[in-house]
Design a protein around this motif. Sequence first.
Motif, PDB file in Angstrom:
ATOM      1  N   TYR A  12       0.828  -1.220   0.000  1.00  8.22           N
ATOM      2  CA  TYR A  12       0.000   0.000   0.000  1.00  8.22           C
ATOM      3  C   TYR A  12       0.858   1.263   0.000  1.00  8.22           C
ATOM      4  CZ  TYR A  12      -3.235  -3.706   1.067  1.00  8.22           C
ATOM      5  OH  TYR A  12      -3.931  -4.888   1.004  1.00  8.22           O
ATOM      6  N   ALA A  13       1.806   1.320  -0.933  1.00 13.82           N
ATOM      7  CA  ALA A  13       2.825   2.368  -0.933  1.00 13.82           C
ATOM      8  C   ALA A  13       2.456   3.633  -1.702  1.00 13.82           C
ATOM      9  CB  ALA A  13       4.138   1.816  -1.485  1.00 13.82           C
ATOM     10  N   HIS A  14       1.445   3.599  -2.543  1.00 17.17           N
ATOM     11  CA  HIS A  14       1.114   4.802  -3.315  1.00 17.17           C
ATOM     12  C   HIS A  14       0.659   5.910  -2.367  1.00 17.17           C
ATOM     13  CE1 HIS A  14      -0.851   7.547  -6.069  1.00 17.17           C
ATOM     14  NE2 HIS A  14      -0.162   6.962  -7.034  1.00 17.17           N
ATOM     15  N   PRO A  15       1.167   7.138  -2.555  1.00 14.50           N
ATOM     16  CA  PRO A  15       0.803   8.234  -1.652  1.00 14.50           C
ATOM     17  C   PRO A  15      -0.709   8.485  -1.564  1.00 14.50           C
ATOM     18  CG  PRO A  15       2.592   8.906  -3.107  1.00 14.50           C
ATOM     19  CD  PRO A  15       2.140   7.548  -3.568  1.00 14.50           C
ATOM     20  N   GLY A  16      -1.467   8.158  -2.613  1.00 14.20           N
ATOM     21  CA  GLY A  16      -2.913   8.371  -2.603  1.00 14.20           C
ATOM     22  C   GLY A  16      -3.703   7.246  -1.964  1.00 14.20           C
ATOM     23  N   ASN A  17      -3.021   6.201  -1.537  1.00 15.65           N
ATOM     24  CA  ASN A  17      -3.709   5.063  -0.935  1.00 15.65           C
ATOM     25  C   ASN A  17      -4.063   5.379   0.516  1.00 15.65           C
ATOM     26  OD1 ASN A  17      -4.141   2.355   0.324  1.00 15.65           O
ATOM     27  ND2 ASN A  17      -3.644   1.674  -1.747  1.00 15.65           N
ATOM     28  N   ARG A  18      -5.296   5.099   0.903  1.00 17.86           N
ATOM     29  CA  ARG A  18      -5.777   5.405   2.250  1.00 17.86           C
ATOM     30  C   ARG A  18      -5.455   4.316   3.280  1.00 17.86           C
ATOM     31  NH1 ARG A  18      -9.900   6.810  -1.161  1.00 17.86           N
ATOM     32  NH2 ARG A  18     -10.722   8.906  -0.933  1.00 17.86           N
ATOM     33  N   PHE A  19      -4.831   3.223   2.891  1.00 19.27           N
ATOM     34  CA  PHE A  19      -4.668   2.071   3.774  1.00 19.27           C
ATOM     35  C   PHE A  19      -4.090   2.444   5.141  1.00 19.27           C
ATOM     36  CE2 PHE A  19      -2.297  -1.428   5.621  1.00 19.27           C
ATOM     37  CZ  PHE A  19      -3.245  -2.436   5.610  1.00 19.27           C
ATOM     38  N   TRP A  20      -2.944   3.097   5.160  1.00 19.51           N
ATOM     39  CA  TRP A  20      -2.242   3.355   6.424  1.00 19.51           C
ATOM     40  C   TRP A  20      -3.012   4.335   7.301  1.00 19.51           C
ATOM     41  CZ3 TRP A  20       0.980  -0.261   7.497  1.00 19.51           C
ATOM     42  CH2 TRP A  20       1.526  -0.994   6.437  1.00 19.51           C
ATOM     43  N   ARG A  21      -3.639   5.314   6.679  1.00 21.48           N
ATOM     44  CA  ARG A  21      -4.473   6.251   7.429  1.00 21.48           C
ATOM     45  C   ARG A  21      -5.696   5.530   8.004  1.00 21.48           C
ATOM     46  NH1 ARG A  21      -5.783  10.580   3.710  1.00 21.48           N
ATOM     47  NH2 ARG A  21      -7.426   9.219   3.013  1.00 21.48           N
ATOM     48  N   ALA A  22      -6.350   4.693   7.196  1.00 22.13           N
ATOM     49  CA  ALA A  22      -7.548   3.967   7.648  1.00 22.13           C
ATOM     50  C   ALA A  22      -7.216   3.009   8.782  1.00 22.13           C
ATOM     51  CB  ALA A  22      -8.168   3.205   6.474  1.00 22.13           C
ATOM     52  N   LEU A  23      -6.086   2.355   8.697  1.00 23.31           N
ATOM     53  CA  LEU A  23      -5.664   1.411   9.728  1.00 23.31           C
ATOM     54  C   LEU A  23      -5.616   2.088  11.098  1.00 23.31           C
ATOM     55  CD1 LEU A  23      -4.806  -1.561   9.287  1.00 23.31           C
ATOM     56  CD2 LEU A  23      -2.453  -0.766   9.257  1.00 23.31           C
ATOM     57  N   HIS A  24      -5.033   3.262  11.130  1.00 21.51           N
ATOM     58  CA  HIS A  24      -4.943   4.001  12.389  1.00 21.51           C
ATOM     59  C   HIS A  24      -6.279   4.648  12.765  1.00 21.51           C
ATOM     60  CE1 HIS A  24      -3.468   6.300  15.682  1.00 21.51           C
ATOM     61  NE2 HIS A  24      -3.753   7.431  15.079  1.00 21.51           N
ATOM     62  N   GLU A  25      -6.927   5.290  11.810  1.00 21.87           N
ATOM     63  CA  GLU A  25      -8.196   5.977  12.076  1.00 21.87           C
ATOM     64  C   GLU A  25      -9.263   5.008  12.600  1.00 21.87           C
ATOM     65  OE1 GLU A  25     -11.536   8.226   9.429  1.00 21.87           O
ATOM     66  OE2 GLU A  25      -9.448   8.652   8.934  1.00 21.87           O
ATOM     67  N   ALA A  26      -9.259   3.776  12.100  1.00 18.15           N
ATOM     68  CA  ALA A  26     -10.229   2.772  12.545  1.00 18.15           C
ATOM     69  C   ALA A  26      -9.885   2.214  13.922  1.00 18.15           C
ATOM     70  CB  ALA A  26     -10.312   1.639  11.529  1.00 18.15           C
ATOM     71  N   GLY A  52     -14.522   6.933  -4.884  1.00 16.42           N
ATOM     72  CA  GLY A  52     -15.965   7.127  -4.960  1.00 16.42           C
ATOM     73  C   GLY A  52     -16.745   6.121  -4.142  1.00 16.42           C
ATOM     74  N   HIS A  53     -16.107   5.018  -3.765  1.00 19.23           N
ATOM     75  CA  HIS A  53     -16.768   3.963  -2.991  1.00 19.23           C
ATOM     76  C   HIS A  53     -16.223   3.880  -1.563  1.00 19.23           C
ATOM     77  CE1 HIS A  53     -18.603   2.572  -6.684  1.00 19.23           C
ATOM     78  NE2 HIS A  53     -17.421   2.668  -7.257  1.00 19.23           N
ATOM     79  N   TRP A  54     -15.499   4.891  -1.132  1.00 14.26           N
ATOM     80  CA  TRP A  54     -14.813   4.833   0.157  1.00 14.26           C
ATOM     81  C   TRP A  54     -15.762   5.060   1.321  1.00 14.26           C
ATOM     82  CZ3 TRP A  54     -10.935   2.887   2.452  1.00 14.26           C
ATOM     83  CH2 TRP A  54     -10.590   3.314   3.739  1.00 14.26           C
ATOM     84  N   THR A  55     -15.574   4.253   2.365  1.00 10.52           N
ATOM     85  CA  THR A  55     -16.193   4.472   3.667  1.00 10.52           C
ATOM     86  C   THR A  55     -15.296   3.814   4.710  1.00 10.52           C
ATOM     87  OG1 THR A  55     -18.097   4.053   5.105  1.00 10.52           O
ATOM     88  CG2 THR A  55     -17.709   2.442   3.359  1.00 10.52           C
ATOM     89  N   ILE A  56     -15.147   4.448   5.846  1.00 16.02           N
ATOM     90  CA  ILE A  56     -14.303   3.915   6.922  1.00 16.02           C
ATOM     91  C   ILE A  56     -15.062   2.884   7.766  1.00 16.02           C
ATOM     92  CG2 ILE A  56     -14.862   5.719   8.604  1.00 16.02           C
ATOM     93  CD1 ILE A  56     -11.338   4.255   8.085  1.00 16.02           C
ATOM     94  N   GLU A  57     -16.379   2.853   7.684  1.00 14.76           N
ATOM     95  CA  GLU A  57     -17.174   2.025   8.597  1.00 14.76           C
ATOM     96  C   GLU A  57     -16.789   0.538   8.603  1.00 14.76           C
ATOM     97  OE1 GLU A  57     -18.836   3.195  11.104  1.00 14.76           O
ATOM     98  OE2 GLU A  57     -18.255   5.149  10.316  1.00 14.76           O
ATOM     99  N   PRO A  58     -16.607  -0.142   7.465  1.00 16.08           N
ATOM    100  CA  PRO A  58     -16.191  -1.552   7.541  1.00 16.08           C
ATOM    101  C   PRO A  58     -14.835  -1.739   8.213  1.00 16.08           C
ATOM    102  CG  PRO A  58     -17.110  -1.061   5.391  1.00 16.08           C
ATOM    103  CD  PRO A  58     -16.928   0.259   6.101  1.00 16.08           C
ATOM    104  N   TRP A  59     -13.949  -0.758   8.097  1.00 10.20           N
ATOM    105  CA  TRP A  59     -12.657  -0.803   8.766  1.00 10.20           C
ATOM    106  C   TRP A  59     -12.847  -0.727  10.280  1.00 10.20           C
ATOM    107  CZ3 TRP A  59      -7.777  -0.956   6.245  1.00 10.20           C
ATOM    108  CH2 TRP A  59      -7.850  -0.928   4.847  1.00 10.20           C
TER     109      TRP A  59
END
Length: 173
Positions: A40-54, A157-164
Amino acid sequence: MIDVPNASSHRLPDQLRPNLRLVFVGTAASTRSAEVGHYYAHPGNRFWRALHEAGITPRRYQPGEFAALIELGIGFTDLSKSGAGMDHQIAAEAIDVPGFRTKIATFRPRTIAFTSKKAASLFYGRPSAAISLGRQVRDASLPEIFVLPSPSGAASGHWTIEPWKELARWIAA
């Protein structure tokens, strides 16, 4: 970590060991991840932010720190270990669902989380539209399975943090 056969030919090596509490499963490495060797290395990828935010990790990790998450009981793999790019760019023959099932049977994680509906659809052999987000119906032969919205910027366009967050509550229980 256990050595995976032919790991040197993989674009992004598995980060697995027995009895992890969670394994994230993507379709394949992105072009950027394959280039730098980090999930998940692309700067636009939300993975690392979502991991912590969740609430899954105690702080926001950077892609280059992915190997450190094994100490938190978190691992990584992909359905294709030879392909790289966006999901639609991965050749069907590069997808190895039987190999993934063998890894799950070998390492026996408590929970697996597909990081896109596409990865889950390949695993289940059903169209993405037939896959729901969140915790899936339990199959006693498998770990608990969650399907997360793709953190890729291309899927914003399909993003939501809730499942995380649902996943975070499950693994904390």
